[in-house]
Structures are given as C-alpha cells and as structure tokens.
Design a protein around this motif. Structure first.
Motif, PDB file in Angstrom:
ATOM      1  N   ASN A   1      39.253 -56.382 -28.904  1.00 32.75           N
ATOM      2  CA  ASN A   1      38.127 -55.448 -28.868  1.00 32.75           C
ATOM      3  C   ASN A   1      37.858 -54.930 -30.282  1.00 32.75           C
ATOM      4  OD1 ASN A   1      36.500 -53.124 -28.635  1.00 32.75           O
ATOM      5  ND2 ASN A   1      37.252 -52.717 -26.565  1.00 32.75           N
TER       6      ASN A   1
ATOM      7  N   GLY B   1      42.015 -57.245 -21.735  1.00 31.80           N
ATOM      8  CA  GLY B   1      43.405 -57.666 -21.889  1.00 31.80           C
ATOM      9  C   GLY B   1      43.457 -58.701 -22.995  1.00 31.80           C
ATOM     10  N   PRO B   2      43.190 -59.966 -22.669  1.00 31.77           N
ATOM     11  CA  PRO B   2      43.319 -60.998 -23.697  1.00 31.77           C
ATOM     12  C   PRO B   2      42.263 -60.977 -24.796  1.00 31.77           C
ATOM     13  CG  PRO B   2      42.802 -61.973 -21.546  1.00 31.77           C
ATOM     14  CD  PRO B   2      43.071 -60.531 -21.312  1.00 31.77           C
TER      15      PRO B   2
ATOM     16  N   LEU C   1      36.708 -44.635 -15.569  1.00 30.03           N
ATOM     17  CA  LEU C   1      35.740 -44.597 -16.664  1.00 30.03           C
ATOM     18  C   LEU C   1      35.603 -43.171 -17.179  1.00 30.03           C
ATOM     19  CD1 LEU C   1      33.167 -46.751 -14.724  1.00 30.03           C
ATOM     20  CD2 LEU C   1      34.312 -47.499 -16.817  1.00 30.03           C
TER      21      LEU C   1
ATOM     22  N   LEU D   1      39.423 -49.268 -11.612  1.00 29.84           N
ATOM     23  CA  LEU D   1      38.662 -48.931 -12.813  1.00 29.84           C
ATOM     24  C   LEU D   1      38.522 -47.418 -12.917  1.00 29.84           C
ATOM     25  CD1 LEU D   1      36.998 -50.185 -15.125  1.00 29.84           C
ATOM     26  CD2 LEU D   1      35.059 -50.310 -13.559  1.00 29.84           C
TER      27      LEU D   1
ATOM     28  N   LYS E   1      29.198 -48.909 -18.871  1.00 30.02           N
ATOM     29  CA  LYS E   1      29.021 -50.359 -18.787  1.00 30.02           C
ATOM     30  C   LYS E   1      30.333 -50.964 -19.244  1.00 30.02           C
ATOM     31  CE  LYS E   1      26.121 -54.157 -20.377  1.00 30.02           C
ATOM     32  NZ  LYS E   1      25.069 -54.592 -21.314  1.00 30.02           N
TER      33      LYS E   1
ATOM     34  N   ARG F   1      47.256 -47.715 -28.074  1.00 30.21           N
ATOM     35  CA  ARG F   1      47.978 -48.959 -27.811  1.00 30.21           C
ATOM     36  C   ARG F   1      49.025 -49.160 -28.898  1.00 30.21           C
ATOM     37  NH1 ARG F   1      44.665 -53.808 -25.771  1.00 30.21           N
ATOM     38  NH2 ARG F   1      44.937 -54.404 -27.956  1.00 30.21           N
TER      39      ARG F   1
ATOM     40  N   SER G   1      37.384 -47.246 -20.727  1.00 26.12           N
ATOM     41  CA  SER G   1      37.601 -47.740 -19.368  1.00 26.12           C
ATOM     42  C   SER G   1      39.044 -48.187 -19.233  1.00 26.12           C
ATOM     43  CB  SER G   1      36.649 -48.895 -19.045  1.00 26.12           C
ATOM     44  OG  SER G   1      36.933 -50.016 -19.829  1.00 26.12           O
TER      45      SER G   1
ATOM     46  N   VAL H   1      31.747 -53.271 -20.839  1.00 29.42           N
ATOM     47  CA  VAL H   1      31.537 -54.350 -21.791  1.00 29.42           C
ATOM     48  C   VAL H   1      32.614 -54.309 -22.872  1.00 29.42           C
ATOM     49  CG1 VAL H   1      30.025 -52.932 -23.223  1.00 29.42           C
ATOM     50  CG2 VAL H   1      29.784 -55.400 -23.287  1.00 29.42           C
TER      51      VAL H   1
ATOM     52  N   HIS I   1      38.507 -51.290 -31.148  1.00 36.03           N
ATOM     53  CA  HIS I   1      39.901 -50.920 -31.397  1.00 36.03           C
ATOM     54  C   HIS I   1      40.279 -51.260 -32.842  1.00 36.03           C
ATOM     55  CE1 HIS I   1      41.020 -51.434 -26.835  1.00 36.03           C
ATOM     56  NE2 HIS I   1      39.970 -50.693 -27.023  1.00 36.03           N
TER      57      HIS I   1
ATOM     58  N   GLY J   1      46.163 -59.019 -25.637  1.00 32.89           N
ATOM     59  CA  GLY J   1      46.717 -57.957 -24.810  1.00 32.89           C
ATOM     60  C   GLY J   1      48.230 -57.830 -24.940  1.00 32.89           C
TER      61      GLY J   1
ATOM     62  N   ILE K   1      41.766 -43.476 -30.567  1.00 32.61           N
ATOM     63  CA  ILE K   1      41.694 -44.857 -30.086  1.00 32.61           C
ATOM     64  C   ILE K   1      42.857 -45.683 -30.624  1.00 32.61           C
ATOM     65  CG2 ILE K   1      40.305 -46.975 -30.113  1.00 32.61           C
ATOM     66  CD1 ILE K   1      37.815 -45.084 -30.366  1.00 32.61           C
TER      67      ILE K   1
ATOM     68  N   ARG L   1      41.368 -50.447 -16.730  1.00 32.57           N
ATOM     69  CA  ARG L   1      41.508 -51.356 -15.585  1.00 32.57           C
ATOM     70  C   ARG L   1      42.880 -51.078 -14.989  1.00 32.57           C
ATOM     71  NH1 ARG L   1      36.801 -54.000 -13.965  1.00 32.57           N
ATOM     72  NH2 ARG L   1      35.479 -54.020 -15.807  1.00 32.57           N
TER      73      ARG L   1
ATOM     74  N   THR M   1      44.701 -52.209 -18.362  1.00 33.92           N
ATOM     75  CA  THR M   1      44.228 -52.166 -19.751  1.00 33.92           C
ATOM     76  C   THR M   1      43.597 -50.809 -20.050  1.00 33.92           C
ATOM     77  OG1 THR M   1      41.965 -52.827 -19.227  1.00 33.92           O
ATOM     78  CG2 THR M   1      43.535 -54.613 -19.653  1.00 33.92           C
ATOM     79  N   CYS M   2      43.427 -50.583 -21.332  1.00 33.59           N
ATOM     80  CA  CYS M   2      42.587 -49.474 -21.798  1.00 33.59           C
ATOM     81  C   CYS M   2      41.649 -50.061 -22.829  1.00 33.59           C
ATOM     82  CB  CYS M   2      43.447 -48.389 -22.428  1.00 33.59           C
ATOM     83  SG  CYS M   2      42.464 -47.213 -23.367  1.00 33.59           S
ATOM     84  N   ASP M   3      40.361 -49.931 -22.592  1.00 37.87           N
ATOM     85  CA  ASP M   3      39.394 -50.452 -23.552  1.00 37.87           C
ATOM     86  C   ASP M   3      38.362 -49.395 -23.905  1.00 37.87           C
ATOM     87  OD1 ASP M   3      39.290 -53.157 -24.732  1.00 37.87           O
ATOM     88  OD2 ASP M   3      39.738 -53.792 -22.678  1.00 37.87           O
ATOM     89  N   VAL M   4      37.809 -49.536 -25.088  1.00 37.99           N
ATOM     90  CA  VAL M   4      36.653 -48.727 -25.449  1.00 37.99           C
ATOM     91  C   VAL M   4      35.424 -49.612 -25.271  1.00 37.99           C
ATOM     92  CG1 VAL M   4      35.521 -47.386 -27.240  1.00 37.99           C
ATOM     93  CG2 VAL M   4      38.011 -47.379 -27.059  1.00 37.99           C
ATOM     94  N   ASN M   5      34.501 -49.162 -24.456  1.00 42.19           N
ATOM     95  CA  ASN M   5      33.305 -49.965 -24.170  1.00 42.19           C
ATOM     96  C   ASN M   5      32.121 -49.581 -25.040  1.00 42.19           C
ATOM     97  OD1 ASN M   5      34.529 -49.297 -21.027  1.00 42.19           O
ATOM     98  ND2 ASN M   5      34.510 -51.377 -21.818  1.00 42.19           N
TER      99      ASN M   5
ATOM    100  N   SER N   1      38.758 -48.861 -35.227  1.00 38.94           N
ATOM    101  CA  SER N   1      39.440 -47.564 -35.150  1.00 38.94           C
ATOM    102  C   SER N   1      40.758 -47.598 -35.925  1.00 38.94           C
ATOM    103  CB  SER N   1      39.715 -47.196 -33.690  1.00 38.94           C
ATOM    104  OG  SER N   1      38.504 -47.005 -33.007  1.00 38.94           O
TER     105      SER N   1
END
Lengths: 461, 461
Positions: B230, B226-227, A207, A205, B321, A243, A333, B323, B233, A290, A239, A335, A305-309, B236
C-alpha cells in the motif's frame, strides 16, 4: 420418493430446455442501478414468479421500496426433511461500454471456444442468472421425479448490483416466513473449471476515518515552520506505527480471536499451488507485502489486515504552497477473520491513535461501519455433506476456501435471520462479470445443476 | 557637502509636506493582480517618475510585459561615495472585503489612536508605499541640503503583490545599469514600535513533490489486502522517518552548513523575551514542536525544517471505499539556513526516499523550486553602520533578526545582480497589510525617513 439418479438423468435429458429457459431469463434487461430499466427489472421478476409457479412452487414477486423480491416455496416429499433457503439475484450490471461487446448483451448465445467446450454469452450469464438457474433446474428435475429432498424457499433479489437496499427491511419483516435451517448461496466461483469450491469464510470489515487536528487554522510554513506541530507528520506516525517489520498489525490484542488454520486446510491450500507470481504480476507487483509468516493466499483468505484506503491534508493542487495544514485525514479499514471483535478493534485503534498524539493535537473519529468475519466451520455438517456431493459430481473434493472480501448479503442474512450460509458457486475468475462480454461456462451451468441436485440429496440423507 | 544634521532638520520641518506627498501616492488604486486597475498602476508609476524627476533624479517608468518598473538615479555629492540600490514596490493588495474597511481604502487619512500617537490609514500605507516614501523623503531632504551622501538608484516595482513576474528579466536585461555596492530593501518590520530591526537572514526553501507508485491500478482491499503493498503506508513511513524524537531532520548531512548563532546574537534574541505562549496561543497551540534544543524563535529564524505541506492518495470523498490505491503523493518543503545547499539536500532526500521503498514501489519526484538561505553576516560592515545609525535615531540598538519565510525579491536580486541586501523596515506586525484597515504608524513614517537619512550618512562616512 425423491430420486437423485432420476433427477440427474432428467437434467441430462433436458439440457436444451434448461438452456432455453436460461436464455429467456437472460433476455430481460434487468439493470437495477438505472431507473430507465425499472420495468425490465419488474418483468424479469414476474417471469421468475410465473416460471416457478408453473414448476409447482408457491411463488410471487413481492413489492419493496426498490425492485421486487421473488419468494417461492415448495415442500419436500418428506415432512421431516431439512429446510433450505436459496439466495440468488436476477438483476444485472449495466452494459456500458457497449461498443466493447462482441455480441448483444441481451441476446444470449452459445459460443464454442474449443472443440466440445462452450460458453454462454450475455449480461448476467455468470452474475447471477446462470448461477441461480442451476439451482432452479435441480429443483425442476426433482419436482418431476418424486419431489424435493428438502423443503425449499427461494429468494431472488433484484437489487444486489445496486446495494441491496431493500433487503434488510424485507428480511426483518418476513423473518418468520424466511427462516430455514441453512442458507444456500450461489454467487461465488470455482477454483478452476474442473475444481469445485466451497467458500467457508468471508473476512469482516471495520471502517474508521480519522482526523488529526492541530492549529486553529492553516499556517504559513515560513512563519511557523519548526514550532508548529504538523498534523500530516502526526498522521504519518500513526500509520507507520500500525505495522511492524514482519507485517503484523501492532494494536494490542489485535490477533485475539484469529484462528490458526487447521493443518489439513493449510495443507490443502498449499497443494493448490496458488500462483502468487501471476496473481501479483497481473497488477504489476511481485512481492507479497503482508505478514511474512503467511503465504499470499493465506494472507488474503485467512489473515486480518489494516490498510489505509485514503489520505488527505494540506495543499494538494498542482504546484506548491508553503502551508502547515490545520488538519490531516485518513480512512482506515481493517479486514477481520475468525472471532475478531470489530468493536474491540475499533476501540483499540482509537486508543492507539490518541496515544500517538503529541501536545496540541487531537483526533476525531468517524465510523463507516463494522462487521465481523463470517465463518462456516470446515468441520460443519453442511460442509461435510456438500463436499461429498461435489466430489461425486466433479471427481475431486472441493477446495474449502475463503474470500478476502465480504459478500454483503451473507452478512445481512446472518444478522437478520441468524442463518449460516453454504456458499457454492460455479463461476470462474475470468467470467468478466461487471465487464463487457460476460460469460458462463456451459459446463458450469450443466454440472452446476447436477451439483445442486447432489447437494440437496446429501443434505437430506 | 551633504549634511545629516540639515537633512534631519529639513525632515522635521516639512512633516506635513511629506505626509501630503505620501497621501498623493496612496490615492492611486495600484492593485497589480486585477487587470481592471492596470491604468491606475501605470498612473502611480508615472506619478513616482515625475515626482522623482522634480526632486532632481533622472527617473522614468520603464515598460515591462506587466506593470512598469520605475527606475531613478541620482549621483552623490562626492564621486567616490558608495552606490546603493533601493528597492520598494508601489503596487498594493486588493481591498476586498471592502465592507470591513472603516475608511475608504484609497482615501488616506490620519487617525489619532492615543494622545500624541497617530496612524496613517489606507491600502498601501504600510505595504509598501509608506515604507518606500521614507527613503524618498530622506533623499529629498539631502537633495535640498548639500546633496546625497551615496549614489542612489531607486527601483520601484509594480508587481510585487502579483508575483514579481517581470522583475527577473528586467534585472537581467539591465544588470549593468542597476548593479550597485549594496541593496537597500524597505519592506520589513520593526521588533516593536520603539525598537528598530535589521533582517539579516532569510530562510531558503526547497520544494519537492513525491509520488510513490505501487500496483498498476487501484486494487480492491478484500481481494488484495495483505499481499499488495500500500503506497500510503510507504509514504507514511517516509514521512515518519524524516524526523527523530528530538525534532531533528534525519537526512544524512542535513545540518551541514547550518551555522550556530554567535553567542551575542543568541543572547540578544533571548533578551527579546519572545512570547512563545502568545505566538503559539494565537493559533491555538501551546507547545513548540520543533528541535527541542532550540527556542521557538530560534527554530523559526535560524533553524532548518522539513515539513509536509500536502498529502493525498486513495479515496478521499465522504464515506468509505475499500481501495488500495496505486499511488500516494506528498508535497515536501525544506526551510534552509546558512550555507545549506538546496541541491545537495534534495539529492539526499531523494536517496532517502528511494532507500525507504520496499519491493514493487517506485518514487517519482517533481521539483517546485529551490533557493538557498540569504544571509548578511551580523559582523558585516553594512550591518555595523546601519546599526549605529538606527541606534542614534531610536535610542537603542536594532534587533539583528532573521525571517523564517523567504522574501522572493531579495533572492531575485541576489541571483540576478549578485547583490547583498540590507533589510530595514518600519512596519509593525499589526499593520494589517493584505487585510482591511491597513495602517502605518505615523512615527514609522517620520522616524523611518530620519533613519534612512542616518543610514545613508553612515554608509558614506
């Protein structure tokens, strides 16, 4: 000499005794997050230490700035046996909302849910007192039947549910004493109640929080709308550009160090017939979002992964305000899997963000931590031996699985003691850990203890 | 018969009297947002009504659910004269922070800032008491010199600084009485202290809040990253796709109804040598970020925009976090020009957002209002006549300008009374309205009154 057969027979012969001992431990209100239960936590630690001393371990509840850490040591029958460090935690989650419990959370009981099939009810039954006692019972059976096949150090933490804040310093200060050949962790789940599982990989992870700054102050969108750059737009482009249409992260070299699954593992995972529809349906979704080239299970277990939290900027209260904000923010974040390098990925991310910036914008970065993925190779000796042991107990080979989330303590042990972890657990996804009516399958407890007896034997021979 | 020459001479002869009367009005603490000043607001209204009655108007302070609205009427000398409705407001902004004032905000004074050049100091001097009194003084001069060239209705509001909440109902209830041929509004600025300006266009505004919904609840990014789609996203991508590389809004038909500037207006605006560098530099920017084909001034005055005024979703507190939020939100605003249809644009926007949604996402929309742009054609009779009058007074033609923001009351009058507004004002950008040390140039007050005398004459003849 240690005898697996005798140890297994002893476990079968003393099922009621093992259950009584677990119930004794479950009665302690060892809620680590709530200072009101500080003494209950300490009493649980003392009970464990005294219990283990009585079993022939050299055990004590060690003081920390937080709750005690119980350390217990026992030699194997053979001096040249391997040395394992077993980790578990004796603290539990809070119990609120109490009114949703069907039984007293600290008055453990057995409930027959179908003919011949029972569950152990109580806070901590599954997380993690029941699990740690599977190992303790295996040790007890060996101690009374020729001795331990491996040198064993037990480390039972009392702060796992409150952030393990004392653990890193404790490990660093006692590294020499605690260092072993292999770490055993019993805080994970089975695939289902008949199928054992070894967790071989944990995603890492990284962040990073980003602030995009534009004008010196918030602007009126009537006065400046058009010529003034809007940092929310810029952040959205950042953002959106991360992807591609196939769900792949676009950062250069992002996939460097990402291993392809060995074909036999990919085949094993495919054979699990993971129910994507049910998994996603439970949370109101139906389509995996994904990387299109990978199944949902592969996406979670083995793909980065790449995520916006979180994202925020401008006016967010009810109604409207025609403001062009001076700043916009997002928390990202990543993963990570395999050998992906968190620092390189953060650098690549920062460079990408900077390259996205138009005139008059700048970016500020705030790191919230980074840790690499943890992998115990599928082909490793420890996994091969544990697999054979689990197959002997359950009648089928274990799923060699991964976990999409991190397990912080595994990372702490890796960092502080440079030890790999063999993660074997007997929980089930529906154990309601952290929720009212926590349970642990009686079969998990009984066959879990037998499994550890077999694994200790397999590691030693 | 009304005589412009005599009216101008009367204005010049009674400069001190005019200033005294303005100071009387400025002394009222008519702060409309603060209930503590309710009686002060009422006293200012009563003073205006009695002052206007004394001038020969039929005037009264009308009750509303909020502060009074002063309405005054006077006939022209000729029955077939045009009828104008003049709007101003007698309420003022609060004065805090009081310690930053160099003089008592409600003890108006004259300050010579350079030899022969003075400013009127006090709260409301520029916004809007000084401005409304320019028109009242022009009427006074005519009343004493052959009568008014136009039928005049005055409408002075006491809630402009607190949202004009009583005005729409008041206009609707009194539409027949208040309807006139043309509305005159004196609440805008000059180009600079020597150059008059007519505000011919106000951008419209459509405000829409969007919520993108995905999973049924917030998810753990380790378990679902992943799956699980979000929504941040997705949002955005919605925002990033709304503008192309040339800064144009990509919604289909967005530019339908957007007029190109008449060449002579474009030339006039170019000749203003608007200082983009200074305008942007004041707020820490340097590069116009809007449509590349247009100057910054054109972007603000005559081009539509799409901006995000606020965005939020997920975890936004300090730290991190992991999330995946169930929802993400943004507040959009469209500045509109010409004949752009706000409803059509909102429909087009909603369709665009829906077309951006991947599986498992849905969008909810919350409208926060929509109003079309307001335009008084450059070639209109009213602007032609007012331009000639202003040129006669100031020695140069007025800038035929636009305003990037909306002026809510102009929209209210257009909607309720179907009246076009001629917006002529004598404020300057540095008048510090809404701030400490508000001022109004003495020349604005004196030449403003002369300007209105000329405009009334020009509209009638």
């Amino acid at each position: 000499m240690p005898s697996l057969e005798k140890a297994l027979a002893a476990l079968d012969a003393d099922r009621q005794g093992a259950l009584d001992r677990l119930f004794d431990l479950l009665r302690f209100k060892s809620i680590s997050t709530d200072p009101a239960f500080k003494d209950d936590v300490a009493r649980a630690a003392d009970w464990l230490a005294s219990h283990l001393n009585a079993m022939g371990f050299e055990a004590s509840a060690r003081k920390t700035p937080g709750h005690p850490i119980v350390v217990a040591k026992a030699k194997a029958a053979r001096a040249d046996a391997p040395h394992v460090l077993f980790y578990g935690h004796y603290d539990v989650q809070p119990v609120d909302p109490l009114e949703l419990w069907e039984t007293d959370p600290f008055a453990p009981s057995l409930k027959e849910v179908e003919p011949g099939w029972s569950q152990i009810l109580g806070r901590g039954a599954g997380d993690d007192k029941g699990q740690l006692m599977t190992f303790v019972e295996a040790c007890r059976a060996y101690k009374a039947n020729g001795g331990l096949p491996c040198h064993v150090t037990l480390l039972f933490e009392g702060e796992e549910e409150s952030g393990s804040s004392s653990l890193p310093d404790f490990l660093a200060a006692n590294a020499k004493e605690l260092k072993a050949d292999l770490m055993l962790v019993c805080d994970t789940n089975m695939w289902d109640r008949q199928t054992p599982l070894i967790t071989c990989m944990l995603r890492g992870l990284a962040l990073e929080e980003v602030t995009i700054k534009a004008a010196r102050r918030d602007l009126h969108s009537g006065m400046f709308g058009g010529p003034a750059v809007n940092p929310i737009h810029v952040l959205s482009q950042v953002i959106a550009g991360l992807r591609d249409a196939e769900g792949r992260v676009t950062l250069p070299d992002f996939y460097e160090g990402v291993p392809e699954l060995p074909p036999e593992i990919r085949a094993q995972w495919a054979a699990l017939k993971f129910d994507e529809a049910e998994f996603l349906g439970d949370v109101g979704l139906k389509t995996p979002a994904g990387e299109v080239a990978y199944s949902a299970l592969e996406q979670i277990w083995a793909r980065p992964t790449c995520d916006v939290n979180g994202i925020w900027g401008g006016y967010t209260a009810p109604g409207s305000k025609t403001v062009l904000p001076a700043e916009a923010h997002a928390k990202f974040s990543f993963r990570l899997v395999g050998k992906q390098n968190p620092q390189q990925i953060l650098e690549s991310f920062r460079a990408y963000v900077k390259a996205c910036l138009p005139d008059d914008c700048e970016a500020e970065f705030l790191n919230h931590g980074a840790s690499a993925a943890i992998t115990l190779p599928f082909q490793s000796e420890a996994i091969q031996r544990a697999s054979r042991a689990l197959q002997a107990e359950w009648g089928k080979p274990p799923v060699l699985a991964a976990s999409g989330g991190s397990i912080p303590i595994v990372g702490i042990f890796k960092r502080e003691l440079k030890m790999d972890s063999l993660m074997v657990g007997f929980g089930l996804d529906d154990d309601r850990i952290h929720s009212p009516n926590e349970k642990y399958e009686l079969s998990s407890f009984q066959k879990g203890a037998r499994s550890w007896a077999r694994i200790l034997d397999a590691l030693a021979n």
